[in-house]
Design an enzyme around this catalytic site. Sequence first.
Site, PDB file in Angstrom:
ATOM      1  N   GLU A  66       9.089 110.687  70.669  1.00 10.43           N
ATOM      2  CA  GLU A  66       8.841 110.618  72.106  1.00 10.43           C
ATOM      3  C   GLU A  66       9.969 109.915  72.852  1.00 10.43           C
ATOM      4  O   GLU A  66      10.258 110.239  74.009  1.00 10.43           O
ATOM      5  CB  GLU A  66       7.506 109.931  72.378  1.00 10.43           C
ATOM      6  CG  GLU A  66       7.438 108.482  71.922  1.00 10.43           C
ATOM      7  CD  GLU A  66       6.061 107.865  72.137  1.00 10.43           C
ATOM      8  OE1 GLU A  66       5.255 108.470  72.865  1.00 10.43           O
ATOM      9  OE2 GLU A  66       5.799 106.782  71.586  1.00 10.43           O
ATOM     10  N   GLU A  73      -7.486 108.279  73.052  1.00 17.36           N
ATOM     11  CA  GLU A  73      -6.693 107.178  73.591  1.00 17.36           C
ATOM     12  C   GLU A  73      -7.655 106.062  73.975  1.00 17.36           C
ATOM     13  O   GLU A  73      -8.445 106.205  74.908  1.00 17.36           O
ATOM     14  CB  GLU A  73      -5.871 107.616  74.806  1.00 17.36           C
ATOM     15  CG  GLU A  73      -5.085 106.484  75.449  1.00 17.36           C
ATOM     16  CD  GLU A  73      -4.276 105.669  74.439  1.00 17.36           C
ATOM     17  OE1 GLU A  73      -4.629 104.490  74.207  1.00 17.36           O
ATOM     18  OE2 GLU A  73      -3.319 106.217  73.875  1.00 17.36           O
TER      19      GLU A  73
END
Length: 714
Positions: A520, A427
């Site tokens: 998601e 990330e």
Amino acid sequence: MKKKVFSTAFAAIFLALPASLDAQTVTSPNGNIVVTFSLQNGGVPTYEMTYKKKPVILPSHLGLELKKDKHVSKGMNETNLMDGFTETAHKTTTFDETWKPVWGETATIRNHYNELEVDLNQPESKRNIVIRFRVYNDGMGFRYEFPQQNELNYFIVSRERTQFAMAGDHTAYWIPGDYDTQEYESVISKLSEIRGKMKEAVTENSSQTPFSPTGVQTSLQLKTNDGLYINLHEAALINYPAMHLNLDDKNFVFESWLTPDAVGNKAYVQTPFNTPWRTVMVSDDARDMLASNLILNLNEPCKIKDTSWIHPTKYCGVWWEMIAGGKPWAYTFDLPSVHIGVTDYTKVKPNGIHPANTANVKRYIDFAAKNGFQQVLVEGWNIGWEDWFGHWKDNVFDFVTPYPDFDIKELNEYAHSKGVKLMMHHETSASTDNYERRIDAAYDLMKKYGYDAVKSGYVGDIIPRGEHHYSQNTNNHYLRAIQKAAEKHIMVNAHEAVRPTGLCRTYPNLVGNESARGTEYEAFGGNAPYHTLILPFTRLQGGPMDYTPGILETKMNKWCDNQSYVHTTLVGQLALYLTMYSPLQMAADLPENYEKYNDAFQFIRNVACDWDDSKYLEAEPAKYITVARKAKGTNNWFVGGKCDADGHLSTIKFDFLDKGRTYTATIYADAANAHYDKNPSAYTITKRKIKKGDTLKLKEAPGGGFAISLIANK
């Protein structure tokens, strides 16, 4: 000269008029598509396009505006690249090849087109450009080319003025124009309704701001009243900002709208240079849109000499329990702010529920090994998550330092002993500068421990500050990361990056992207049942998506404190492994949920993610998709069908099977009382023999689908 606007009423009259004497025409190999180029009064480059004599693109202008700047080449402030042109030459050629993708929906792809090259000169400024058209049976692409020349060497693009004039008020399947995210749910409306529906489309997330009340993103799917399917997109996005479309909703004319940089400029160009291709796909059969390889064909051939290390992958991982179950990526809650090199994590108290710990990851490794998955993704393994979105974000991750409860050496040895690999997670917090400073060390750590795939993320505001996710500079970063990964024999699955434009042909280690609203969001309130029936017509045109399907326990409150639910039936989730093509497929649910539905889970175990052939059997945007795929190197086929909230009766004709061969079919279907909301877990599993020529009718429940495995008998 202002562009003449042609309404639907005048389209037929215009098409009947003879072309101007200096017009150049190129047709598709089958003759169905005709593209005509001409210079209108004032030397304005103009093109138009028809399909089976029906208008697709009415006369539309081409050109670019250049920024007045004291630092650019002499004479550049005098004239834009929009008019004043004369034609100096033109030529037409034909090209026909068949190439083999490293992975894909088919074992081979035909690249067959007719090409028109038009050389233009601006006598006043002594500048030369080339406009190149490639026309295929399923559409066409065109681009601007700038040869190296004294009067057009370095320049800044302030605006690209490519037009796409529609022939009527078409139905559009669109998401709002945004420089930083594609994570919107698609809206279905007439072109004339986009302005009125824009506010409704963005209210879900107030941080998302469209650049215009009529601005939309590509890939844009359209359908005309007389049954044409049209798609507008781009191919080979390299060293240039991503293109959006701004609509003149009075006249139904789209114009290209490039993503700006931090100071408002669009592109910095040094000749020689080619822009990305602007693409128009068209057919009167929706199945042709899904089967098209136009975007891939407009990209350069593979630049990686040895591709033996690139492989399709089925994986599971530590992810859904955090997304849906609310468990933290961070190791501790005790630190208000974290900076790499400052905090000693061994001296702080862990939160006790951090999922990326050695014991939990071993559980996923065991699950992967037991069920034949190649890799296990772990998110939240590395330090920095306590302040990943804070003011230290430009230096919060180093991509090499694990949390104290994640033993990277032990876990890799354990995974390898089970025949499984771990998948790295990076990330970046959208700090591209920080990532590039550290990327060699990050990739070298992966090689040390046997990781060969990385899921990278770009959540947040881009650093350098003021840049956008889809600007020229940031797009260049994404490509540099892919190229660097190729040097290290690493596959890339980038999330929150720019939507793909076929670069996976040139760099097939780009095995996946997110770049759209994925599974998601089912944990954040849900995606509409038609969502996955639009994405194959839009987002997936440029390349595969890591949609992360396979949520079999669709009611999340059965295992955690989340009242959201997946807007499909259980069987509808199985179908996504076929209808949402990707060489990278995740079984995204928890191991215990797969154990609960072990008989249905068998399909996920069996289904391939690389194919020798694909046949789209049924298709209609936002309504239904049925596809059959032949597993790579086998005689086995898999068939999947997905539908919207209205349900669908699918008729499957097994004409694609081998003659003289029988197949054992396992059919995973919605039960008679199944419903994505009221009864999602109702399904049936039956077996029967199937041969070429057989027909099967299956009723798909609202928000449901079906999945079939066809195992060839000897």
